[in-house]
Scaffold this motif. Sequence first.
Motif, PDB file in Angstrom:
ATOM      1  N   SER A 104      38.117  31.583  35.724  1.00  0.00           N
ATOM      2  CA  SER A 104      38.367  33.018  35.526  1.00  0.00           C
ATOM      3  C   SER A 104      37.901  33.557  34.187  1.00  0.00           C
ATOM      4  O   SER A 104      37.527  34.729  34.086  1.00  0.00           O
ATOM      5  N   VAL A 105      37.934  32.730  33.146  1.00  0.00           N
ATOM      6  CA  VAL A 105      37.613  33.195  31.794  1.00  0.00           C
ATOM      7  C   VAL A 105      36.310  32.594  31.292  1.00  0.00           C
ATOM      8  O   VAL A 105      35.644  33.157  30.426  1.00  0.00           O
ATOM      9  N   GLY A 106      35.936  31.447  31.837  1.00  0.00           N
ATOM     10  CA  GLY A 106      34.789  30.727  31.304  1.00  0.00           C
ATOM     11  C   GLY A 106      35.230  29.789  30.193  1.00  0.00           C
ATOM     12  O   GLY A 106      36.388  29.392  30.111  1.00  0.00           O
ATOM     13  N   ASP A 154      44.583  40.741  31.564  1.00  0.00           N
ATOM     14  CA  ASP A 154      45.561  40.796  32.652  1.00  0.00           C
ATOM     15  C   ASP A 154      44.900  40.499  33.994  1.00  0.00           C
ATOM     16  O   ASP A 154      45.466  39.777  34.834  1.00  0.00           O
ATOM     17  N   ASP A 155      43.708  41.048  34.207  1.00  0.00           N
ATOM     18  CA  ASP A 155      43.004  40.797  35.469  1.00  0.00           C
ATOM     19  C   ASP A 155      42.631  39.325  35.606  1.00  0.00           C
ATOM     20  O   ASP A 155      42.710  38.752  36.705  1.00  0.00           O
ATOM     21  N   GLU A 156      42.226  38.711  34.503  1.00  0.00           N
ATOM     22  CA  GLU A 156      41.862  37.291  34.552  1.00  0.00           C
ATOM     23  C   GLU A 156      43.082  36.417  34.835  1.00  0.00           C
ATOM     24  O   GLU A 156      42.987  35.418  35.561  1.00  0.00           O
ATOM     25  N   LYS A 212      46.068  33.031  38.660  1.00  0.00           N
ATOM     26  CA  LYS A 212      47.233  32.789  39.516  1.00  0.00           C
ATOM     27  C   LYS A 212      46.802  32.595  40.971  1.00  0.00           C
ATOM     28  O   LYS A 212      47.360  31.747  41.684  1.00  0.00           O
ATOM     29  N   SER A 213      45.799  33.332  41.393  1.00  0.00           N
ATOM     30  CA  SER A 213      45.278  33.153  42.753  1.00  0.00           C
ATOM     31  C   SER A 213      44.636  31.779  42.914  1.00  0.00           C
ATOM     32  O   SER A 213      44.784  31.128  43.957  1.00  0.00           O
ATOM     33  N   GLU A 223      49.940  33.190  29.222  1.00  0.00           N
ATOM     34  CA  GLU A 223      49.074  32.717  30.308  1.00  0.00           C
ATOM     35  C   GLU A 223      49.677  31.489  30.984  1.00  0.00           C
ATOM     36  O   GLU A 223      49.727  31.408  32.219  1.00  0.00           O
ATOM     37  N   LEU A 224      50.152  30.550  30.191  1.00  0.00           N
ATOM     38  CA  LEU A 224      50.721  29.324  30.756  1.00  0.00           C
ATOM     39  C   LEU A 224      51.987  29.612  31.557  1.00  0.00           C
ATOM     40  O   LEU A 224      52.229  28.995  32.600  1.00  0.00           O
TER      41      LEU A 224
END
Length: 213
Positions: free
Chosen positions: A155-157, A165-167, A172-173, A202-203
């Motif tokens: 998601s982030v690279g 937030d979108d990442e 999560k998906s 994030e964690l």
Amino acid sequence: MLDLMIKNGMVIDGSGSPGFHAAVLVKDERVTIHRGDTEQFEAARVIDASDQVVCPGFVDLHSHAGLTIMGEPHHDPKVRQGVTTELVGIDGISHAPFKNVEELQRYIWLDSGLNGFPPQPADWLTVADLLTRYDNTVAINMAYILGNSPVRIWSVGWHDRPATDDEIQDMKSVVREAMEEGAWGLSTGLDYPPGAYASTEELIALSEASARL
């Protein structure tokens, strides 16, 4: 008739109780323990475990053999120690999912000092596909733990920055899909990039996603 009888051994049942002499009886994948005389039983196979310990298989909760076991499926060093299940994907380092083979192979190279290399070039991408490489091919049970590093790469690279937030929603998906495909949980390794770049928030979000499944 029993399928298997292991007799005359010292049974350590894993409950914390002292060991005791007994026979272990196996029939139709059901295991029972019998104390006392075994003359009444007949078995297709009998193992005399005199002067030996009989116990459930050990679970290695911290294994780096997820790739190398593909080239050494008998896994003799662990089997000879009584290990029958290993958790791989610990320290935030796991080898699925990835969007493309190039990212997967780059990540394998990055962490090869800990996890080695598979015997053939890696070409799986999903957790489900990776797990098929273990099914009916290796000598022990493999419990796959999803590392936060490949989730972040997805998601982030490889960037050292907070996830948007979108990442985080995308990660999560990824966690949910991996769990549905057979992952047993989520691991983190905050010494190993790029998982080390994750924030506490994030964690927490990823842990909450994994806990629901």
